[in-house]
Design an enzyme around this catalytic site. Sequence first.
Site, short mmCIF file in Angstrom:
data_model
loop_
_atom_site.label_atom_id
_atom_site.label_comp_id
_atom_site.label_asym_id
_atom_site.label_seq_id
_atom_site.Cartn_x
_atom_site.Cartn_y
_atom_site.Cartn_z
N GLU A 157 0.93 -1.34 0.10
CA GLU A 157 -0.08 0.07 0.12
C GLU A 157 0.81 1.27 0.12
O GLU A 157 0.61 2.11 0.71
CB GLU A 157 -1.00 0.02 1.06
N ASN A 217 2.23 -5.05 -3.20
CA ASN A 217 1.14 -5.17 -3.06
C ASN A 217 0.20 -4.02 -2.87
O ASN A 217 0.75 -2.99 -2.38
CB ASN A 217 1.00 -6.08 -2.02
N HIS A 261 -9.96 -6.27 -3.08
CA HIS A 261 -11.02 -5.83 -2.23
C HIS A 261 -12.24 -5.22 -3.00
O HIS A 261 -12.20 -4.04 -2.97
CB HIS A 261 -10.58 -5.17 -0.85
N GLU A 292 -5.84 -10.70 -2.15
CA GLU A 292 -7.04 -10.57 -0.90
C GLU A 292 -8.09 -10.43 -1.25
O GLU A 292 -9.03 -9.60 -0.49
CB GLU A 292 -6.20 -9.19 0.03
N ASP A 294 -11.83 -10.57 -1.92
CA ASP A 294 -13.16 -10.43 -1.36
C ASP A 294 -14.37 -9.67 -2.10
O ASP A 294 -13.64 -8.65 -2.92
CB ASP A 294 -13.26 -10.06 0.16
#
Length: 511
Positions: A157, A217, A261, A292, A294
């Site tokens: 990030e 990432n 996400h 990650e 979702d």
Amino acid sequence: MSSSSGLSKIRSALVVLSAGALVAAGAVSLQPGPAQAATGDSLGVAAAKAGLFFGVAASPGRLSSIVGQEFNQLTPENEMKPEAIAGSGGTVQNTGNADTLVNYAQNNNMIVRGHTMVWYSQAGSLSGANQSTLNTYIKNVLLKWGNKIAYWDVVNESLDDNNTGNRRNQWPHTLDKDANNDGDYFDSTDTDYIRDSFKQARQVVQANNLKTKLCINDYDIEGLTVKGGSKNKKSDAMYEIVKKYSQEPTKYIDCVGFQAHFNDNPNSVITDDLEANIRRYAELGVEVHLSELDIDDDLSNNDIGKGQAENYRKVVRACLNVSKCTGITVWGISDSESWRSSERGLLFTGSNGSYTKKAAYTAVLEELKKGRGTVDPTPTPSEDPTPTPTPSEDPTPSDTPTDPQTGTCRVTYSDNTWNSGFTAAVTVENTGSDAIDGWSLSWTWPGNQKVTSAWNATVTQSGNQVTARNASYNNLLAPGAKASFGFQASYSGSNDAPEQFALNGETCSLG
Ligand code: XIL
């Protein structure tokens, strides 16, 4: 492998490195773990057959049997963050929970994605550290687990929200200096914590002969565009970073994680150009992970209206269609235990080890089982480094030399190789004008390769001669149709690809 062979070019173009990466860690392979073998059917098994990992973020309290049964990769959700394990001066401490996860992964043939070293958040005692302390920490964590960790998120990030394309302005960005004021941190006189952190990680990997791959990432970098069709500047900025530090002369970065996400934020919805964006990074030579994943259930009502399961299917397909998309990790097992539990974004409901599969689970499993080869990539102008010539629909003019691609069949072959074994994905296409009912593809191994198992075909071997016969459900190959199958094999020495394939006795073209 002879560098002059057409096949070697295909092999390098169709790099499918997941198993290489899996075994790069030295501890595990794409084979199902004991728990997976017991059930026979799982996300991890289906993914391994397609040549990628399908993993989950977990914590020691969530290591129910479903983790080993369903997944072949594990990311510690919080246990490897500096907040959990960084001591003073870049030391590493209190690794018990992380060790529990690593040991669990090893016992279940799962690879580990280490997450994460340098991040503004959950930085604990590392927060505000200078580069020298960061370097000490990077070295210590890399050496703590060595090859037990296949991939490490070195930097997490680094880029700002709201599609600015800028870096975040807090630490560790405060270490950066744009010495010549040209608006970037890429010049040799500039200071760049991303460059310096990866440089250190690369040096440690090299000096210690580690196979661990080094990833960067971030989130909201998934699409080429964001909602409404504007350019995804955050993804473009990440692309420039990856381009700068994955190529000669630096070659620091091996992989990029798209957190994935997906929620209502206009910069993080699922766009139709997800696959094209994965592909442009892949063309830099790096592996891409959906690290990650979702997917907010509300998206099906509010944003694109296709339903969560279909969104999962679409995202998994985008990864499957790019061979260097080598893994997908869902960020938790069940909705209620997710960091975003109100969004019902995962594949299971339930809690405390008692889980129920959702429609999204079934969609993902179905899509994984289709594998990489059954759906053609959507053509985009820059998508393929070695475009496969399409057989012309029109008759070849009589004065044109014979098209080398016409004939009765074409084969593509790509392998994922580790120390002593490999998996291979093979696609055979009927390029003739007659349907083929029942096929048998044969080849000769140049070395001592030995097929040990196969899927979507029956593969037999005698000496170095191999024959793959159609399964009952893929016997028919209409003109232009393809069938895909895969196998696992062992070898020693070198693992050169077969130079030639024959379909029902006729030599096929390659590529
Ligand atoms: C999250 C965890 O899931 C939570 O348990 C924790 O409270 C906060 O961090 N991006 C990342 C992950 O890289 O580390 C974050 O994980 C989710 C967003």
